[in-house]
Design an enzyme around this catalytic site. Structure first.
Site, short mmCIF file in Angstrom:
data_model
loop_
_atom_site.label_atom_id
_atom_site.label_comp_id
_atom_site.label_asym_id
_atom_site.label_seq_id
_atom_site.Cartn_x
_atom_site.Cartn_y
_atom_site.Cartn_z
N GLY A 14 -23.67 45.14 46.16
CA GLY A 14 -23.10 44.76 47.74
C GLY A 14 -21.69 44.31 47.49
N CYS A 15 -21.39 43.49 46.73
CA CYS A 15 -19.92 42.78 46.57
C CYS A 15 -19.01 44.02 45.96
CB CYS A 15 -19.98 41.61 45.51
SG CYS A 15 -20.98 40.26 46.21
N THR A 16 -19.38 44.94 45.36
CA THR A 16 -18.76 45.97 44.61
C THR A 16 -18.43 46.69 45.92
OG1 THR A 16 -19.51 45.86 42.53
CG2 THR A 16 -18.56 48.06 43.29
N ALA A 49 -20.58 37.26 44.16
CA ALA A 49 -20.61 37.56 42.87
C ALA A 49 -20.00 38.86 42.53
CB ALA A 49 -21.92 37.36 42.36
N ALA A 103 -15.95 45.13 48.17
CA ALA A 103 -14.50 45.21 47.77
C ALA A 103 -13.91 46.63 47.81
CB ALA A 103 -14.60 44.67 46.10
#
Length: 155
Positions: free
Chosen positions: A46-48, A41, A51
């Site tokens: 974590g995804c930030t 998401a 990325a």
């Protein structure tokens, strides 16, 4: 359990909308290596981090012949917000029906805080210039993954 890709497998073809709604196809990158990474998401910690790590290393990766595509079930509008908020330069594409996530083995049962749940399995698949899977990494960590990838690829 979802089918996991193995080195030598043909990478499943896809065309998905990017953060601006424009179609992005794996075929657009024929002749170059592509790092396709799958994350649960946009706009989550974590995804930030992941990325941003890919964005920070984009020049190094591109210089070594790799393009980077991030895939999540988020809608293009959310991906656009994610890109703008974090100043991301990686290509982010939307797979709301999870067909590509499933084809790559990046959607299915996983352990979350000790419970078995169905969701996006944080994964990275490296596709070679001929469209074949070079490496398929599943259940990767958000933090430190890009650095490990660069080390493993000897870049």
């Amino acid at each position: 359990m979802s089918v996991r890709l193995q080195p030598g497998d043909p990478a499943p073809a896809f065309t998905l909308p990017d953060a601006d709604g424009r179609p992005v196809s794996l075929a657009d990158h024929a002749g170059r290596k592509v790092i396709v990474y799958f994350y649960p998401a946009a706009l989550t910690p974590g995804c930030t981090k992941q990325a941003c790590d890919f964005t920070d290393n984009l020049e190094l990766l591109a210089g070594a012949g790799y393009d980077v595509i991030g895939v999540s079930p988020d809608k293009p509008e959310k991906l656009a917000k994610f890109r703008e908020r974090e100043d991301l330069r990686v290509t982010l594409v939307s797979d709301p029906d999870k067909a590509v996530l499933t084809a790559y083995g990046a959607f299915g049962e996983k352990k979350l805080y000790g419970k078995t749940v169905t969701g996006v399995i944080r994964s990275t698949v490296i596709v070679d210039a001929d469209g074949k899977v070079e490496r398929a990494l599943y259940n990767v960590k958000a933090t430190g993954h890009v650095a490990k990838l660069i080390k493993d690829l000897a870049l």
